[in-house]
Design a protein around this motif. Structure first.
Motif, PDB file in Angstrom:
ATOM      1  N   ILE A 220       6.042  10.011  -0.349  1.00  0.00           N
ATOM      2  CA  ILE A 220       5.264   8.788  -0.545  1.00  0.00           C
ATOM      3  C   ILE A 220       5.740   7.755   0.453  1.00  0.00           C
ATOM      4  N   ARG A 221       4.801   7.166   1.133  1.00  0.00           N
ATOM      5  CA  ARG A 221       5.151   6.106   2.084  1.00  0.00           C
ATOM      6  C   ARG A 221       4.690   4.777   1.503  1.00  0.00           C
ATOM      7  N   GLU A 222       5.473   3.783   1.747  1.00  0.00           N
ATOM      8  CA  GLU A 222       5.102   2.446   1.282  1.00  0.00           C
ATOM      9  C   GLU A 222       5.016   1.525   2.482  1.00  0.00           C
ATOM     10  N   PHE A 223       3.866   0.863   2.594  1.00  0.00           N
ATOM     11  CA  PHE A 223       3.679  -0.096   3.687  1.00  0.00           C
ATOM     12  C   PHE A 223       3.595  -1.485   3.063  1.00  0.00           C
ATOM     13  N   ASP A 224       4.615  -2.271   3.388  1.00  0.00           N
ATOM     14  CA  ASP A 224       4.660  -3.628   2.860  1.00  0.00           C
ATOM     15  C   ASP A 224       4.063  -4.554   3.913  1.00  0.00           C
ATOM     16  N   LEU A 225       2.918  -5.108   3.569  1.00  0.00           N
ATOM     17  CA  LEU A 225       2.200  -5.939   4.528  1.00  0.00           C
ATOM     18  C   LEU A 225       2.968  -7.203   4.883  1.00  0.00           C
ATOM     19  N   SER A 226       3.557  -7.820   3.874  1.00  0.00           N
ATOM     20  CA  SER A 226       4.204  -9.101   4.129  1.00  0.00           C
ATOM     21  C   SER A 226       5.430  -8.915   5.018  1.00  0.00           C
TER      22      SER A 226
ATOM     23  N   LEU B 159       7.600  -0.121   6.787  1.00  0.00           N
ATOM     24  CA  LEU B 159       7.188   1.180   6.256  1.00  0.00           C
ATOM     25  C   LEU B 159       8.422   1.908   5.741  1.00  0.00           C
ATOM     26  N   THR B 160       8.388   2.275   4.482  1.00  0.00           N
ATOM     27  CA  THR B 160       9.495   3.070   3.925  1.00  0.00           C
ATOM     28  C   THR B 160       8.930   4.388   3.420  1.00  0.00           C
ATOM     29  N   THR B 161       9.794   5.376   3.382  1.00  0.00           N
ATOM     30  CA  THR B 161       9.331   6.714   3.005  1.00  0.00           C
ATOM     31  C   THR B 161      10.316   7.327   2.018  1.00  0.00           C
ATOM     32  N   THR B 162       9.751   7.957   0.996  1.00  0.00           N
ATOM     33  CA  THR B 162      10.611   8.644   0.032  1.00  0.00           C
ATOM     34  C   THR B 162      11.056   9.974   0.630  1.00  0.00           C
ATOM     35  N   PRO B 163      12.121  10.544   0.078  1.00  0.00           N
ATOM     36  CA  PRO B 163      12.505  11.886   0.536  1.00  0.00           C
ATOM     37  C   PRO B 163      11.412  12.893   0.188  1.00  0.00           C
ATOM     38  N   GLU B 164      11.421  13.988   0.914  1.00  0.00           N
ATOM     39  CA  GLU B 164      10.429  15.045   0.658  1.00  0.00           C
ATOM     40  C   GLU B 164      10.779  15.777  -0.638  1.00  0.00           C
ATOM     41  N   ARG B 165       9.737  16.215  -1.316  1.00  0.00           N
ATOM     42  CA  ARG B 165       9.920  17.048  -2.486  1.00  0.00           C
ATOM     43  C   ARG B 165       8.782  18.063  -2.496  1.00  0.00           C
ATOM     44  N   PRO B 166       8.913  19.094  -3.288  1.00  0.00           N
ATOM     45  CA  PRO B 166       7.853  20.102  -3.290  1.00  0.00           C
ATOM     46  C   PRO B 166       6.509  19.475  -3.636  1.00  0.00           C
TER      47      PRO B 166
ATOM     48  N   VAL C 227       0.860  -1.184   0.000  1.00  0.00           N
ATOM     49  CA  VAL C 227       0.000   0.000   0.000  1.00  0.00           C
ATOM     50  C   VAL C 227       0.891   1.227   0.000  1.00  0.00           C
ATOM     51  N   ARG C 228       0.569   2.182  -0.852  1.00  0.00           N
ATOM     52  CA  ARG C 228       1.351   3.417  -0.847  1.00  0.00           C
ATOM     53  C   ARG C 228       0.439   4.574  -0.489  1.00  0.00           C
ATOM     54  N   VAL C 229       1.002   5.519   0.223  1.00  0.00           N
ATOM     55  CA  VAL C 229       0.242   6.693   0.659  1.00  0.00           C
ATOM     56  C   VAL C 229       0.997   7.935   0.237  1.00  0.00           C
ATOM     57  N   LEU C 230       0.288   8.786  -0.491  1.00  0.00           N
ATOM     58  CA  LEU C 230       0.875  10.082  -0.833  1.00  0.00           C
ATOM     59  C   LEU C 230       0.468  11.063   0.250  1.00  0.00           C
TER      60      LEU C 230
END
Lengths: 610, 306
Positions: free
Chosen positions: A424-430, A434-441, A409-412
């Motif tokens: 953008i955060r990515e939640f890997d269920l398996s 939780l990983t997160t991309t760097p911030e951007r404008p 699941v990804r969350v913007l």
């Protein structure tokens, strides 16, 4: 002289003391003003208003309790009944005298202050003179008649009072029960109007019932109570029944009454539609339906309109939320689901939750991903089982959620501030990771779109495509759209922009593939048809400007152009663009209210089963 | 202001099979009675016998569960408003608003009754020595009754209903009250229904008397007839002698070999026969007052009967 007037005059003659007390109170504001150095007019007006409204309220209760009730219990009502006066005259005379007493007392306290401190009154008292007078009058009348009712019931010392309480509770429950579905349909304005009408009707009943009370009960407190309660509750039953009939009419709004549709979702073949919209002649009440366009079968969905009815990407499942509570105290809602097959029944899942900030169904409709203020949660819809959850997301952000595979699941997140940022955060269920991309404008518009596998994120207003895993920019389009919805990303990662009567098609790397002429200046991209077609809609206020188009990117031609229609699909907020099959029947609006279906191959329109 | 008075209907008071219940208790039990126009009827009974309930029925203030009460030939529950124009009432408990001044009560009645006599009201209030400016609630109980009577009589009623008017009054006030009633009756010949415990004055003015006992009307008869058939007899023998002479005893009391009995069907011939057949050299017979008859009839002892 009318006997009611005679009785009112008699009552008023005995009330001289009350007016004397009011006169004494009228002096108090001027005394109070002496204690302040500035704004004396305000002080006078404020104290006068407070005293007048308090005294009037107290008098209303005292007179309501005593005008008839005290005479009954002290066995003095026979004084009137031994005279040639009717029960109606007794009540009207006494009630009129009481209301005149209230008005007189209020005026006596207020008038001197009003005359002397007009400015202070008009400009400094929060509610203003006229509003205060109206509010006090309404409250005084309600208190008087309400106190009379309570006095009649309590003074009789009859077991009937238990019945009164039961009927009162039943009436309140009935009003609540009839208001609830309208409220849940967004018809707050209707409920308020209905409550005003019910309250006014009950007040009229309270004002008139004592005529029957005295005519049938005369000097006996218990018979007075019985007669009063009989008239009160039977009349209230009529009012509640009429109101319930009205409420039933509102919530029975047919599909054909829908106007200003705000959410239409379709299965890929177009057979099943979830339709939500405002209803005609029912204020702001909104209704939702699940409709089988092939058979005309429909199901009324008593869901929360603002949460909409969602159709899974495979078109086989619909999901929505309903409140289980009579009074929505906890703000939680149950998730309902239904297989989109003829004759299928809706299922109440065990899943109960608050309205999420963002939600997305998995492609097969078996999973529901939501964001709460600080969590990502993924549930199995059928069982309500929590498959996974993670904290650590921003609580002051706008969120958009989508699946990038069954277990990802990804969350913007867009956080607002002096410089708005996105990530953008990515939640890997398996892997429960939780990983997160760097911030951007942050993008200029909140309208974003993901491709079929969720690997690319298209910022529609900016013409920028991002890698959803890394947040890196993959492509920046050379042509920007004037509005965010004038552009879209296709399943293969290529993009389209409508501008200057052309549909610009770019490959996944941003290189121009084709410029296809279209018969409108620009058009919103509202869906994908098959593997190579896009569904466009254009036109705004005037229906004669409306047009729906289907453009085949492989042949670079407009295959369907239907004038007088515009898209009925919800295309402005969901990150997943609707996907139709080549032969789908696609919903469109013909005018403000009429829903029709158009054939994706030929553009032929056919009526919507309503 | 007022509905026109019905014409031709006589000032008659009638109860037909009136029954009043409070819950399971019967306060008035199947009472049928008539007060003839222009007559005075004394309705007697002990406390709780149902007098006030019956009076409330006659005033249209209480609806009987069975039967109906009539004034002037009309059902009073249905036509109370119109009928009360012709009825004066002195209630058991003075019921005028306590805050009202006496003169205001007069003003109020003057607006409601077309035949209101202001001068009669003022004169009576003056005669009773009551200040017109006095508040009703500040008056003594006797004065309240007097004000009620003055109000009732000033309406020029054709029917006057007095519900225990002398209750709680001293001797002087009682006398004054009855004098007023008698004076008005003499002037206009109104129909009077009076309930009272004060039997002595009633005896001289009532033409007919009814006695309520446990809600039932156990006696309803002309006063003279009643007094003629009731006697107190004392003789030196057993009560059996009464039966042998066909004399019905309402009450019987024995002492030693002597008997004292109240006879409810007395006549001189039967009494003489009893004396002769029973060889009673000592037998004393005495007339009875209404009060004595009332006690014999309404009393609780087993022999009490009509």
């Amino acid at each position: 002289m009318n006997t009611a007037v005679i009785i009112a005059s008699r009552e008023l003659r005995d009330r001289a003391r009350l007016f004397l007390i009011a006169a004494a109170m009228a002096v108090v504001p001027f005394g109070a003003a002496l204690t302040v150095r500035e704004n004396r007019q305000v002080a006078i007006a404020t104290v006068a208003c407070f005293l007048a409204s308090a005294y009037t309220g107290a008098l209303a209760v005292a007179l309501g309790v005593s005008s008839v009730g005290r005479d009954l219990t002290e066995k003095r009502l026979s004084f009137f009944f031994a005279k040639p006066v009717s029960a109606a005259s007794i009540w009207i005379g006494k009630a009129a005298a009481a209301l005149l007493t209230l008005a007189g007392a209020f005026a006596i306290v207020v008038l001197p202050a009003f005359l002397v401190a007009n400015d202070g009154w008009m400009y400094n008292w929060p509610v203003g003179g006229r509003a205060l007078t109206i509010y006090t009058a309404i409250i005084g009348i309600v208190l008087f008649f309400g106190s009379h009712a309570a006095s009649t019931m309590f003074r009789s010392r009859s077991a009937l009072i238990a019945v009164d309480f039961v009927l009162l509770a039943a009436m309140l429950t009935a009003i609540l029960a009839m208001s609830r579905p309208i409220l849940l349909g967004g018809g707050l304005d209707l409920v308020l109007k209905m409550l005003v009408v019910i309250s006014a009707s009950l007040l009229v009943i309270l004002a008139v019932a004592p005529v029957w009370q005295l005519a049938r009960g005369r000097i006996d407190p218990r018979r007075n109570h019985a007669a009063f309660s009989t008239v009160l509750w039977s009349s209230a039953a009529v009012v509640v029944t009429v109101a319930a009939g009205y409420a039933l009419w509102v919530i029975s709004a047919p599909l054909s009454s829908l106007t200003h549709l705000y959410n239409v979702e379709q299965s890929p073949d177009g057979q099943w539609l979830a339709v939500s919209g405002q209803t005609a002649n029912r204020g702001e009440y909104q209704a939702s339906f699940l409709v089988d366009a092939a058979t005309g079968e429909r199901q009324r969905v008593t869901g929360v309109p603002w949460s909409s009815v969602h159709v899974s990407r495979d078109g086989k499942t619909a999901v929505w939320m309903e409140s289980d509570e009579l009074i929505p105290r906890t703000g939680t809602f149950r998730v309902y689901t239904r297989r989109l097959e003829p004759g299928a029944k809706q299922i109440a899942t065990p899943l109960v939750m608050r309205l999420p900030r963002a939600a997305q169904l998995s492609d097969d409709g078996s999973r529901l991903a939501i964001t709460t203020p600080d969590k990502i949660e993924v549930y199995e819809v059928g069982t309500g089982r929590l498959l996974g959850a993670t904290t650590g997301i921003g609580s002051t952000t706008r969120q958009s959620i989508f699946f990038a595979g069954p277990d990802v699941v990804r969350v913007l997140e867009i956080s607002f501030g002096a410089v708005s940022k996105m990530r953008i955060r990515e939640f890997d269920l398996s892997r429960r990771k939780l990983t997160t991309t760097p911030e951007r404008p942050a993008p200029r518009s909140l309208m974003v779109q993901v491709n079929l596998d969720g690997s690319r994120l298209f910022l529609r207003q900016d013409g920028v495509v991002l890698d959803t895993k890394t947040g890196n920019v993959l492509t920046t389009l050379p042509v920007k759209s004037a509005r965010p919805f004038f552009s879209a990303m296709l399943n293969d990662g290529s993009t389209v922009v409508t501008r200057d009567s052309k549909l610009h098609h770019f490959d996944p790397n941003g290189a121009l593939v084709a410029e296809i002429p279209i018969p409108v200046q620009h058009a919103g991209v509202v869906g994908l048809v098959g593997s190579s077609k896009v569904l466009l809609t254009s036109g705004s206020t005037y229906t004669q400007d409306w047009r729906m188009l289907i453009v085949d990117l492989s042949t670079r031609k407009v295959t369907v152009a239907v004038p007088g229609l515009r898209s009925a699909l919800a295309w402005w907020s969901d990150p997943v663009l609707p996907q139709f099959t080549e032969d789908a029947a696609i919903a469109a609006m013909e005018g403000e209210r009429k829903l029709v279906l158009i054939d994706a191959r030929t553009g032929a329109r056919r009526p919507f089963p309503s | 202001m007022n509905a026109p008075l019905p014409s031709g209907s006589q000032a008659e008071i009638r109860a037909s099979n009136v029954t009043v219940r409070y819950g399971r208790k019967k306060a008035v039990d199947d009472v049928t009675m008539t007060v003839a126009p222009g007559s005075v009827y004394a309705l007697l009974g002990r406390n709780g016998s149902g007098k006030s309930s019956l009076v409330r029925c006659f005033l249209g203030q209480l609806k009987p569960q069975q039967g109906h009460a009539e004034l002037f030939g009309d059902d009073v529950w249905r036509h109370r408003t119109r009928l009360m124009e012709r009825v004066g009432v002195v209630p058991e408990d003075p019921d005028a608003p306590p805050e009202s001044r006496v003169k205001d009560l007069g003003w109020f009645s003057s607006k409601l009754y077309s035949r209101w006599q202001e001068s009669a009201f003022t004169r009576r209030i003056d005669r009773f020595g009551i200040s017109p400016a006095a508040r009703f609630g500040e008056l003594s109980k006797g004065q309240k009754k007097q004000v009620s009577l003055a109000l009732a009589l000033a309406t020029s009623p054709e029917i006057l209903i007095l519900d225990d008017p002398t209750l709680g009054l001293d001797v002087v006030a009682r006398k004054s009250l009855f004098e007023e009633v008698l004076g008005d009756m003499a002037d206009r010949g109104i129909t009077v229904l009076i309930t009272t415990h004060d039997l002595a004055p009633v005896e001289s003015i009532a033409e007919r008397v009814g006695i309520l006992k446990n809600g039932r009307l156990v006696l309803d008869e002309e006063v003279e007839t009643l007094k003629n058939r009731f006697r107190r007899i004392r003789f030196t023998s057993q009560p059996m002698a009464l039966e042998q002479a066909n004399l019905v005893a309402a009450t019987v009391r024995q002492w030693g070999t002597g008997t004292e009995a109240v006879i409810s069907n007395y006549d001189d011939v039967a009494f003489a026969r009893m004396r002769g057949e029973a060889h009673l050299p000592v037998a004393d017979v005495a007339p009875m007052s209404l009060e004595e008859i009332f006690i014999a009839v309404a009393g609780e002892h087993p022999g009490a009967a009509s």
